[in-house]
Design a protein around this motif. Structure first.
Motif, PDB file in Angstrom:
ATOM      1  N   THR A 237       1.584   5.505   4.386  1.00  0.00           N
ATOM      2  CA  THR A 237       0.662   5.562   5.464  1.00  0.00           C
ATOM      3  C   THR A 237       0.665   4.858   6.846  1.00  0.00           C
ATOM      4  OG1 THR A 237      -0.830   6.355   3.626  1.00  0.00           O
ATOM      5  CG2 THR A 237      -1.897   6.017   5.727  1.00  0.00           C
ATOM      6  N   ASP A 238       0.497   5.706   8.051  1.00  0.00           N
ATOM      7  CA  ASP A 238       0.630   4.759   9.375  1.00  0.00           C
ATOM      8  C   ASP A 238      -1.017   4.329   9.840  1.00  0.00           C
ATOM      9  OD1 ASP A 238      -0.458   6.681  10.294  1.00  0.00           O
ATOM     10  OD2 ASP A 238       1.265   7.752  11.429  1.00  0.00           O
ATOM     11  N   ALA A 239      -1.056   3.740  10.699  1.00  0.00           N
ATOM     12  CA  ALA A 239      -2.121   3.071  11.247  1.00  0.00           C
ATOM     13  C   ALA A 239      -3.072   4.233  11.696  1.00  0.00           C
ATOM     14  CB  ALA A 239      -1.851   2.275  12.710  1.00  0.00           C
ATOM     15  N   LEU A 240      -2.712   5.360  11.997  1.00  0.00           N
ATOM     16  CA  LEU A 240      -3.370   6.544  12.370  1.00  0.00           C
ATOM     17  C   LEU A 240      -4.128   7.415  11.204  1.00  0.00           C
ATOM     18  CD1 LEU A 240      -1.692   7.825  15.546  1.00  0.00           C
ATOM     19  CD2 LEU A 240      -3.725   6.446  15.486  1.00  0.00           C
TER      20      LEU A 240
ATOM     21  N   GLY B 174       0.547  -1.065  -0.113  1.00  0.00           N
ATOM     22  CA  GLY B 174      -0.028  -0.045   0.148  1.00  0.00           C
ATOM     23  C   GLY B 174       0.956   1.405   0.054  1.00  0.00           C
ATOM     24  N   ASN B 175       2.245   1.087  -0.066  1.00  0.00           N
ATOM     25  CA  ASN B 175       2.891   2.232  -0.096  1.00  0.00           C
ATOM     26  C   ASN B 175       3.126   2.864  -1.607  1.00  0.00           C
ATOM     27  OD1 ASN B 175       3.612   2.230   2.607  1.00  0.00           O
ATOM     28  ND2 ASN B 175       5.189   0.431   2.086  1.00  0.00           N
ATOM     29  N   THR B 176       3.278   4.258  -1.748  1.00  0.00           N
ATOM     30  CA  THR B 176       3.227   4.652  -3.129  1.00  0.00           C
ATOM     31  C   THR B 176       4.916   5.001  -3.377  1.00  0.00           C
ATOM     32  OG1 THR B 176       0.993   5.492  -3.036  1.00  0.00           O
ATOM     33  CG2 THR B 176       2.413   6.375  -4.709  1.00  0.00           C
ATOM     34  N   ARG B 177       5.291   4.378  -4.074  1.00  0.00           N
ATOM     35  CA  ARG B 177       6.940   4.932  -4.561  1.00  0.00           C
ATOM     36  C   ARG B 177       6.807   5.792  -5.844  1.00  0.00           C
ATOM     37  NH1 ARG B 177      10.065   1.444  -1.663  1.00  0.00           N
ATOM     38  NH2 ARG B 177       9.092  -0.355  -0.987  1.00  0.00           N
ATOM     39  N   TYR B 178       7.549   6.833  -5.607  1.00  0.00           N
ATOM     40  CA  TYR B 178       7.485   7.836  -6.971  1.00  0.00           C
ATOM     41  C   TYR B 178       9.095   7.984  -7.453  1.00  0.00           C
ATOM     42  CZ  TYR B 178       8.741  11.549  -3.449  1.00  0.00           C
ATOM     43  OH  TYR B 178       9.289  12.113  -2.386  1.00  0.00           O
ATOM     44  N   SER B 179       9.343   8.166  -8.682  1.00  0.00           N
ATOM     45  CA  SER B 179      10.409   8.619  -9.214  1.00  0.00           C
ATOM     46  C   SER B 179      10.379   9.541 -10.198  1.00  0.00           C
ATOM     47  CB  SER B 179      11.459   7.449  -9.673  1.00  0.00           C
ATOM     48  OG  SER B 179      10.662   6.714 -10.706  1.00  0.00           O
TER      49      SER B 179
ATOM     50  N   TYR C  75       0.733  14.240   5.804  1.00  0.00           N
ATOM     51  CA  TYR C  75      -0.349  14.595   5.166  1.00  0.00           C
ATOM     52  C   TYR C  75      -1.298  14.020   6.004  1.00  0.00           C
ATOM     53  CZ  TYR C  75       2.404  15.699   1.229  1.00  0.00           C
ATOM     54  OH  TYR C  75       3.388  16.474   0.536  1.00  0.00           O
ATOM     55  N   ARG C  76      -2.484  14.551   6.511  1.00  0.00           N
ATOM     56  CA  ARG C  76      -3.765  14.115   7.325  1.00  0.00           C
ATOM     57  C   ARG C  76      -4.995  14.448   6.830  1.00  0.00           C
ATOM     58  NH1 ARG C  76      -4.562  10.484  10.893  1.00  0.00           N
ATOM     59  NH2 ARG C  76      -5.982  11.060  12.830  1.00  0.00           N
ATOM     60  N   THR C  77      -5.953  13.758   6.600  1.00  0.00           N
ATOM     61  CA  THR C  77      -7.416  13.918   6.086  1.00  0.00           C
ATOM     62  C   THR C  77      -8.166  14.014   7.345  1.00  0.00           C
ATOM     63  OG1 THR C  77      -6.927  13.093   3.834  1.00  0.00           O
ATOM     64  CG2 THR C  77      -9.288  13.524   4.550  1.00  0.00           C
ATOM     65  N   ASP C  78      -8.829  15.265   7.430  1.00  0.00           N
ATOM     66  CA  ASP C  78      -9.734  15.300   8.566  1.00  0.00           C
ATOM     67  C   ASP C  78     -11.289  14.875   8.331  1.00  0.00           C
ATOM     68  OD1 ASP C  78     -11.044  17.404   7.054  1.00  0.00           O
ATOM     69  OD2 ASP C  78     -10.097  19.068   8.339  1.00  0.00           O
ATOM     70  N   VAL C  79     -12.182  14.851   9.279  1.00  0.00           N
ATOM     71  CA  VAL C  79     -13.414  14.481   9.103  1.00  0.00           C
ATOM     72  C   VAL C  79     -14.247  15.184   7.911  1.00  0.00           C
ATOM     73  CG1 VAL C  79     -13.511  13.376  11.457  1.00  0.00           C
ATOM     74  CG2 VAL C  79     -14.378  15.738  11.057  1.00  0.00           C
ATOM     75  N   LEU C  80     -13.780  16.474   7.817  1.00  0.00           N
ATOM     76  CA  LEU C  80     -14.632  17.101   6.745  1.00  0.00           C
ATOM     77  C   LEU C  80     -14.091  16.668   5.302  1.00  0.00           C
ATOM     78  CD1 LEU C  80     -14.906  20.559   8.683  1.00  0.00           C
ATOM     79  CD2 LEU C  80     -16.571  18.805   8.123  1.00  0.00           C
TER      80      LEU C  80
END
Length: 152
Positions: A78-81, A62-67, A93-98
């Motif tokens: 992305t971690d467990a939180l 699930g990790n996104t690698r870029y070059s 980067y964090r996505t809130d409830v909105l």
């Protein structure tokens, strides 16, 4: 000789000046030539795109690698939180409830009802009918059949 005099007499003054301009040799000094060359080189360097084309690929974890073409590469994890971290820059980067995505560098993105992503830095991204993401800055991103996203 008489024919030439008659022709010159029948030619309007504006055409005479164009003929004089066309047949007058252009003289440029060495300094003017060097200055013109430097200006042309400067314009070419300044007008070239500084952004590199990048490729994004999601692995089995699930990790996104870029070059990127400029030699830049990294991984988004992305971690467990639910916090996503860029391994190269350390930006989180964090996505809130909105539904707003906030980055640690202060930029915020929001998706409106039509699916347009708007950033607080003025960028907007829209997905066209062919599935290509297009931004207002001229960048485009397309996902191929293997799931690799390529941006230019």
């Amino acid at each position: 000789m008489a024919d030439k005099a008659i022709q010159n007499a029948n030619t309007p003054d504006s055409l005479k000046s164009i003929k004089d301009f066309m047949y007058t040799p252009l003289t440029v000094s060495y300094g003017q030539f060097i200055l013109a060359c430097l200006l042309i080189i400067g314009i070419l360097v300044m007008s070239s795109k500084s952004e590199a084309a990048c490729t994004y690929r999601t692995d089995a974890l699930g990790n996104t690698r870029y070059s990127c073409d400029a030699g830049i590469s990294g991984t988004y994890r992305t971690d467990a939180l639910g916090t996503t971290r860029d391994s190269r820059t350390g930006t989180t980067y964090r996505t809130d409830v909105l539904g707003n995505t906030r980055s640690s560098n202060g930029t915020t993105w929001r998706t409106d009802a039509l699916g347009t992503v708007r950033g607080s830095d003025g960028t907007t991204w829209r997905k066209d009918a062919l599935g290509t993401w297009r931004s207002n800055t001229g960048n485009t991103c397309r996902t191929d059949a293997l799931g690799t996203m390529r941006c230019n």
